[in-house]
Design a protein around this motif. Sequence first.
Motif, PDB file in Angstrom:
ATOM      1  N   CYS A 127      -0.509   4.780  -1.168  1.00  0.00           N
ATOM      2  CA  CYS A 127      -1.967   4.823  -1.060  1.00  0.00           C
ATOM      3  C   CYS A 127      -2.410   5.583   0.176  1.00  0.00           C
ATOM      4  CB  CYS A 127      -2.535   3.407  -1.010  1.00  0.00           C
ATOM      5  SG  CYS A 127      -2.221   2.464  -2.510  1.00  0.00           S
ATOM      6  N   SER A 150       0.817  -1.206   0.000  1.00  0.00           N
ATOM      7  CA  SER A 150       0.000   0.000   0.000  1.00  0.00           C
ATOM      8  C   SER A 150       0.853   1.259   0.000  1.00  0.00           C
ATOM      9  CB  SER A 150      -0.939  -0.006   1.218  1.00  0.00           C
ATOM     10  OG  SER A 150      -0.208  -0.198   2.403  1.00  0.00           O
ATOM     11  N   ASP A 185      -6.210   0.656   8.404  1.00  0.00           N
ATOM     12  CA  ASP A 185      -7.158   1.327   7.509  1.00  0.00           C
ATOM     13  C   ASP A 185      -7.453   0.457   6.289  1.00  0.00           C
ATOM     14  OD1 ASP A 185      -7.181   3.573   9.150  1.00  0.00           O
ATOM     15  OD2 ASP A 185      -5.554   4.557   8.032  1.00  0.00           O
ATOM     16  N   THR A 224      -7.697   1.034   2.982  1.00  0.00           N
ATOM     17  CA  THR A 224      -7.392   2.125   2.067  1.00  0.00           C
ATOM     18  C   THR A 224      -8.125   1.990   0.740  1.00  0.00           C
ATOM     19  OG1 THR A 224      -5.195   2.251   3.062  1.00  0.00           O
ATOM     20  CG2 THR A 224      -5.514   3.422   0.989  1.00  0.00           C
ATOM     21  N   GLY A 252      -2.814   6.014   4.473  1.00  0.00           N
ATOM     22  CA  GLY A 252      -3.476   5.191   5.456  1.00  0.00           C
ATOM     23  C   GLY A 252      -2.505   4.373   6.280  1.00  0.00           C
ATOM     24  N   CYS A 299      -3.856  -1.184  -2.004  1.00  0.00           N
ATOM     25  CA  CYS A 299      -4.039  -0.195  -3.071  1.00  0.00           C
ATOM     26  C   CYS A 299      -5.006  -0.707  -4.139  1.00  0.00           C
ATOM     27  CB  CYS A 299      -2.702   0.122  -3.750  1.00  0.00           C
ATOM     28  SG  CYS A 299      -1.511   0.975  -2.717  1.00  0.00           S
TER      29      CYS A 299
END
Length: 415
Positions: free
Chosen positions: A58, A55, A64, A66, A60, A81
């Motif tokens: 992305c 991620s 989270d 995301t 967060g 992501c």
Amino acid sequence: MTAAGCLGMACTGNIGPVIGVAAGDGGASSTSGTGGDDPPTTADATITTSGVTGSVGCGGLPEDDTDGDGFTELQGDCDDCNALVNPNALELATVGGDGGAAPEPVDDDCDGIADNVPGPCDDGLPLDDADPLNAARAVELCKMASGPGDWGVVSAAWVMVDGSPPPAQEEQLANFHLGHGLLPGFGPNVTPKGGARLLALSSGTARQQDDEGFESPSGFDKRYEGDFPDGFPKDPRDCGDLVPAKPSDPTAIEITLRVPSNVHGFSFNVNYVTYDWPYACTDFNDYFIAFLSPRPTDLIDGHILFDGASNAMSINNKFIEVCTCEGGPPCNLDGLMYACPRGTRELLGTGFEGRAGTSWLVTSAPVEPNQEIKIRWGAYDAGDHLLDSTGLVDNWRWLTDEDVKVVTLGDRPEL
């Protein structure tokens, strides 16, 4: 009717990218607790997923979600992501590339192995297996849902065509169970569309002519009656004021499934044969049904197996192409015309020689990602216990295209 004929609410284009899926006891139902399918007709019908991993970029935190797919990194999302990659996704074979380097394989379901698309799971299943979960495996529904959030088969049950339980009386129940079978083929010329077995459901016996338990489809009286499924009876078009009679000798299965997070539809193959030929447009014509719940948008009920004239699957359906007649084809049955382009070769060894069928068809329908659905297939006589019919089901495939329609197409070479 042409070889490219189609059936259902929409008859345009194809059914989108398709992916094979991995989907008890001898009683009426079983619940789940892995496997898959690799149907030969879909070897090249996979899609390329994103090569992005992790991620990074992305935003967060690990806790989270995301990408909004319902999973955080802490819950096992290996690519937060990409909403198409998470523990509840269907594993897809990574293909594609435009002449350059091949795309990086993707672990769609976050199990630590990329492109581990499973194969069929129905090799060696007994013909008379009474476990409904094995009937699901025979149509390439093998992966069992492991819990409330996991995709796959949730449960399976033998039922009547209206969804009610099978008859309780001992002789009737034994006859009911003769109405389903896990067959290696249907005669020498009809073979499974995926895996080693297909599911047969019959108002008579779901057996080939040389199988133990076979009874002639000219009329096997199972000695029980049933009720109409929702939306039935359905009056065939071009048959005047015909009112179809109530179900006799019904046999059906209902499978509850949870849809993968990256899937928007499904398809399956179906093949229908009937001893009703050449008696079209009578109150006693048999039916093969396929019900989806929740029902697709714009359908008044959940029945998803019908032709371009909205005829449910019976002798009056426009997909009847395995047939012949004296002086023909074409065959004129009291004003209904049948081109019979496939002859009767596919009926050899089935007990239906000299009668009629459809050959293999493929039906698709839309679903929502992560949705829980039920599919019910079944066969029944109408109003009597004579002139039986059998439906074959095989090769369940999940569809990833976002515009799946209720549609049935001929699944055969050009004639």
